[in-house]
Design a protein around this motif. Structure first.
Motif, PDB file in Angstrom:
ATOM      1  N   LYS A 173      -7.883  10.495  11.541  1.00 26.76           N
ATOM      2  CA  LYS A 173      -6.921  10.449  10.403  1.00 26.76           C
ATOM      3  C   LYS A 173      -6.915  11.829  10.059  1.00 26.76           C
ATOM      4  CE  LYS A 173      -6.851   6.003   9.967  1.00 26.76           C
ATOM      5  NZ  LYS A 173      -6.398   5.227   8.995  1.00 26.76           N
ATOM      6  N   GLY A 216      -9.613   9.498   1.959  1.00 23.80           N
ATOM      7  CA  GLY A 216      -9.385   8.131   2.746  1.00 23.80           C
ATOM      8  C   GLY A 216      -7.663   8.020   3.099  1.00 23.80           C
ATOM      9  N   GLU A 246       0.845  -1.423  -0.136  1.00 31.47           N
ATOM     10  CA  GLU A 246       0.032  -0.043   0.047  1.00 31.47           C
ATOM     11  C   GLU A 246       0.901   1.167   0.117  1.00 31.47           C
ATOM     12  OE1 GLU A 246      -2.240  -3.511   1.528  1.00 31.47           O
ATOM     13  OE2 GLU A 246      -0.127  -2.344   2.198  1.00 31.47           O
ATOM     14  N   ASN A 280     -18.778   1.889  -0.300  1.00 32.06           N
ATOM     15  CA  ASN A 280     -18.376   3.257   0.238  1.00 32.06           C
ATOM     16  C   ASN A 280     -17.663   3.870  -1.127  1.00 32.06           C
ATOM     17  OD1 ASN A 280     -18.897   4.829   2.332  1.00 32.06           O
ATOM     18  ND2 ASN A 280     -17.668   3.348   3.616  1.00 32.06           N
ATOM     19  N   ASP A 317     -18.087  12.687   5.370  1.00 31.25           N
ATOM     20  CA  ASP A 317     -18.372  11.595   4.669  1.00 31.25           C
ATOM     21  C   ASP A 317     -18.437  11.414   3.332  1.00 31.25           C
ATOM     22  OD1 ASP A 317     -19.764   8.258   5.904  1.00 31.25           O
ATOM     23  OD2 ASP A 317     -19.683   9.002   3.735  1.00 31.25           O
ATOM     24  N   SER A 318     -17.555  10.851   2.433  1.00 33.52           N
ATOM     25  CA  SER A 318     -17.649  11.063   1.033  1.00 33.52           C
ATOM     26  C   SER A 318     -18.830  10.463   0.212  1.00 33.52           C
ATOM     27  CB  SER A 318     -16.291  10.148   0.546  1.00 33.52           C
ATOM     28  OG  SER A 318     -16.384   9.051   0.747  1.00 33.52           O
ATOM     29  N   LYS A 373      -8.700   3.357  -5.853  1.00 38.65           N
ATOM     30  CA  LYS A 373      -8.021   2.077  -5.541  1.00 38.65           C
ATOM     31  C   LYS A 373      -9.077   1.166  -5.150  1.00 38.65           C
ATOM     32  CE  LYS A 373      -6.628   1.363  -0.822  1.00 38.65           C
ATOM     33  NZ  LYS A 373      -6.822   0.232  -0.226  1.00 38.65           N
ATOM     34  N   GLY A 378     -11.053   1.822   1.729  1.00 39.42           N
ATOM     35  CA  GLY A 378     -10.660   0.887   1.472  1.00 39.42           C
ATOM     36  C   GLY A 378     -11.672  -0.538   1.529  1.00 39.42           C
ATOM     37  N   ILE A 379     -11.537  -1.125   2.573  1.00 41.90           N
ATOM     38  CA  ILE A 379     -12.350  -2.349   2.779  1.00 41.90           C
ATOM     39  C   ILE A 379     -13.805  -2.245   2.388  1.00 41.90           C
ATOM     40  CG2 ILE A 379     -12.183  -4.490   3.865  1.00 41.90           C
ATOM     41  CD1 ILE A 379     -10.441  -2.955   6.052  1.00 41.90           C
ATOM     42  N   ARG A 420      -3.286   3.163   4.772  1.00 43.87           N
ATOM     43  CA  ARG A 420      -1.761   3.239   4.492  1.00 43.87           C
ATOM     44  C   ARG A 420      -1.488   3.715   3.048  1.00 43.87           C
ATOM     45  NH1 ARG A 420      -1.654  -3.197   5.838  1.00 43.87           N
ATOM     46  NH2 ARG A 420      -3.753  -2.738   4.439  1.00 43.87           N
ATOM     47  N   PHE A 421      -2.251   3.366   2.101  1.00 43.69           N
ATOM     48  CA  PHE A 421      -2.068   3.858   0.746  1.00 43.69           C
ATOM     49  C   PHE A 421      -2.368   5.309   0.673  1.00 43.69           C
ATOM     50  CE2 PHE A 421      -2.247   4.099  -3.790  1.00 43.69           C
ATOM     51  CZ  PHE A 421      -2.978   4.944  -4.192  1.00 43.69           C
ATOM     52  N   ASP A 443     -11.542  12.573   5.150  1.00 48.28           N
ATOM     53  CA  ASP A 443     -11.694  11.372   6.004  1.00 48.28           C
ATOM     54  C   ASP A 443     -12.818  11.399   6.943  1.00 48.28           C
ATOM     55  OD1 ASP A 443     -11.249   8.713   7.710  1.00 48.28           O
ATOM     56  OD2 ASP A 443      -9.353   8.639   6.265  1.00 48.28           O
ATOM     57  N   ARG A 444     -13.630  10.365   7.110  1.00 52.40           N
ATOM     58  CA  ARG A 444     -14.810  10.696   7.968  1.00 52.40           C
ATOM     59  C   ARG A 444     -14.311  10.195   9.562  1.00 52.40           C
ATOM     60  NH1 ARG A 444     -18.198   5.275   6.284  1.00 52.40           N
ATOM     61  NH2 ARG A 444     -16.540   3.644   6.813  1.00 52.40           N
TER      62      ARG A 444
HETATM   63  N1  LIG Z   1     -17.143   7.120   3.274  1.00 51.12           N
HETATM   64  C1  LIG Z   1     -16.117   7.362   3.730  1.00 51.12           C
HETATM   65  N2  LIG Z   1     -15.888   8.803   3.828  1.00 51.12           N
HETATM   66  C2  LIG Z   1     -14.542   9.180   4.406  1.00 51.12           C
HETATM   67  N3  LIG Z   1     -13.647   8.561   4.557  1.00 51.12           N
HETATM   68  C3  LIG Z   1     -13.709   7.132   4.506  1.00 51.12           C
HETATM   69  C4  LIG Z   1     -14.992   6.722   4.086  1.00 51.12           C
HETATM   70  N4  LIG Z   1     -14.891   5.202   4.161  1.00 51.12           N
HETATM   71  C5  LIG Z   1     -13.757   5.200   4.569  1.00 51.12           C
HETATM   72  N5  LIG Z   1     -13.098   6.360   4.891  1.00 51.12           N
HETATM   73  C6  LIG Z   1     -11.621   6.131   5.311  1.00 51.12           C
HETATM   74  O1  LIG Z   1     -10.823   5.671   4.266  1.00 51.12           O
HETATM   75  C7  LIG Z   1      -9.667   5.283   5.048  1.00 51.12           C
HETATM   76  C8  LIG Z   1      -8.960   4.183   4.484  1.00 51.12           C
HETATM   77  O2  LIG Z   1     -10.032   2.971   4.558  1.00 51.12           O
HETATM   78  P1  LIG Z   1      -9.591   1.503   5.159  1.00 51.12           P
HETATM   79  O3  LIG Z   1      -8.788   1.462   6.214  1.00 51.12           O
HETATM   80  O4  LIG Z   1     -10.972   0.690   5.072  1.00 51.12           O
HETATM   81  O5  LIG Z   1      -8.909   1.062   3.903  1.00 51.12           O
HETATM   82  P2  LIG Z   1      -7.581   0.002   3.443  1.00 51.12           P
HETATM   83  O6  LIG Z   1      -8.121  -0.462   2.057  1.00 51.12           O
HETATM   84  O7  LIG Z   1      -7.452  -0.820   4.677  1.00 51.12           O
HETATM   85  O8  LIG Z   1      -6.421   0.988   3.238  1.00 51.12           O
HETATM   86  P3  LIG Z   1      -5.076   0.781   2.968  1.00 51.12           P
HETATM   87  O9  LIG Z   1      -5.136  -0.640   2.403  1.00 51.12           O
HETATM   88  O10 LIG Z   1      -4.622   1.945   2.027  1.00 51.12           O
HETATM   89  O11 LIG Z   1      -4.480   0.677   4.461  1.00 51.12           O
HETATM   90  C9  LIG Z   1     -10.027   5.239   6.731  1.00 51.12           C
HETATM   91  O12 LIG Z   1      -9.123   6.065   7.273  1.00 51.12           O
HETATM   92  C10 LIG Z   1     -11.365   5.519   6.419  1.00 51.12           C
HETATM   93  O13 LIG Z   1     -11.919   6.371   7.954  1.00 51.12           O
END
Ligand SMILES: Nc1ncnc2c1ncn2[C@@H]1O[C@H](COP(=O)(O)OP(=O)(O)OP(=O)(O)O)[C@@H](O)[C@H]1O
Ligand SMILES: Nc1ncnc2c1ncn2[C@@H]1O[C@H](COP(=O)(O)OP(=O)(O)OP(=O)(O)O)[C@@H](O)[C@H]1O
Lengths: 218, 218
Positions: free
Chosen positions: B36, B8, A122, B79, B51-52, B98, B74-75, B11-12, B31-32
């Motif tokens: 962060k 968001g 990442e 969203n 919240d996006s 991503k 991400g996950i 890590r990425f 970021d919500r």
């Molecule tokens: N709808 C949203 N609005 C704003 N921020 C969001 C929303 N959904 C998720 N995020 C933010 O996106 C960030 C990344 O999300 P998440 O940790 O689920 O992703 P990830 O794929 O594990 O990330 P990475 O692989 O890059 O570490 C989080 O800090 C989360 O608060």
């Protein structure tokens, strides 16, 4: 012919395995999930369903014979740490580990895995995409190793009409302009060939120096 | 100065944001999760907790003014998909996303995001690491095109103790010395770094010129 063992067929592991096969390497794949093994069985030299935290199973499959082992198990950090410990105990020199977090990385380093053997998909992709976005027109980005890369940038105003001798790019930025693609043709610029609009400039350097150069260019 | 919005801070997202800032770009971070936002507030031009998937909040923060928006949530795939839909509705041209899976990628493509705007950190890193592992012996896999190649040669008597400036290799042979591997470490030779015994010299040039250079070297 190089031989690699990859433990864990996640998205990273699968892409790694497929590319190693494309590059002609011998690959042993290990995963505790039989469906993952079935997925890669046809591609690779050997695919074995076992749990990498089971030292006897690992020994039995002859893991110590491999030049390089990549630990690509994911979300379960304990699994990854235990597997790394076992591999180091079995005397394997060249162990690469995909890490999830700072904590994961620090533990694995203490087990004897060098910093340049840690893989952060990442984070490294984040940095790489940033360079692509800022340098506008990214054509290739190849890593020489974790610290040096090849990068292609489009010639910007700052260098158009000027040549290497007057720009002194190597001494100012420590990056090396390797080749230029002009109208689909590749050429090695002499030190007095001026750059033209739309030139795609292939350069190599440490990531830090490439950063400075791209910043200056834009 | 280029302006980017990153949604968001995973890590990425965080690595992307930090690198964009290093490269001198203007960055809006969304970021919500307030923690962060606090994490990046000092680094960036603007960091907003929202919240996006809330189109009004996005409109209010002026997201449509940004050249490029990167969806790095991400996950939770829904969203990410909903955010992408909103951004496209707001008329934003340059959206990068991503993606987590084939399904995620296909839906986002249908929403108008080009294939080359999809980011697959795990898969692209897997492929890149494979090339690094196999080319442990210096990049024989790079093809510039049909007429130009990369070649690695071991430093011979003719160049040991001498440096690029006095050897004038580029002007005499039309080949470009790209990098040198010395004691397992890669370096970009400055024009006054003398070559040493056992240096592996990576060069690029037309096949004809490479031939002439190798002949002269030996
Ligand atoms: N709808 C949203 N609005 C704003 N921020 C969001 C929303 N959904 C998720 N995020 C933010 O996106 C960030 C990344 O999300 P998440 O940790 O689920 O992703 P990830 O794929 O594990 O990330 P990475 O692989 O890059 O570490 C989080 O800090 C989360 O608060
Ligand atoms: N102890 C173990 N022994 C063998 N295989 C394992 C072990 N632990 C996890 N795996 C395998 O590793 C693979 C990757 O794990 P997981 O999906 O948790 O990682 P991930 O980080 O999400 O992967 P990626 O980010 O590369 O998609 C899975 O196929 C899983 O079966």
């Amino acid at each position: 012919k190089k031989s690699f063992a990859v433990i864990g067929v996640g998205r990273f592991g699968l892409a790694l395995i497929e590319e190693l096969v494309n590059l002609g390497a011998d690959v042993l794949v290990i995963d505790r999930n039989i469906e993952k093994i079935d997925k890669v069985a046809k591609l690779v030299t050997n695919a074995v369903c076992l749990d990498s935290t089971d030292v006897d199973a690992l020994r039995e499959v002859g893991i110590a014979n491999y030049d390089t082992v990549v630990v690509a198990t994911g979300i379960n950090v304990d699994n990854s740490i235990m597997t790394t410990l076992i591999l180091k105990d079995l005397g394997i020199q060249d162990v690469y580990v995909k890490v999830q977090s700072e904590y994961h990385a620090r533990v694995v380093e203490k087990l004897g895995v060098d910093q340049d053997h840690l893989i952060w998909p990442e984070q490294s992709t984040g940095r790489r995409i940033a360079k692509i976005l800022v340098s506008g027109n990214f054509l290739e980005f190849i890593e020489l190793d974790q610290q040096y890369s090849f990068v292609t940038v489009t010639a910007a105003k700052k260098i158009i009409g000027k040549h290497l001798l007057e720009l002194e790019i190597r001494s100012r930025f420590g990056v090396n302009i390797v080749a230029v693609r002009r109208n689909e043709k590749i050429m090695i610029p002499s030190s007095t060939t001026p750059f033209e609009t739309n030139d795609e400039v292939l350069l190599v350097g440490s990531n830090v120096n490439i950063e400075k150069f791209i910043q200056w260019l834009n």
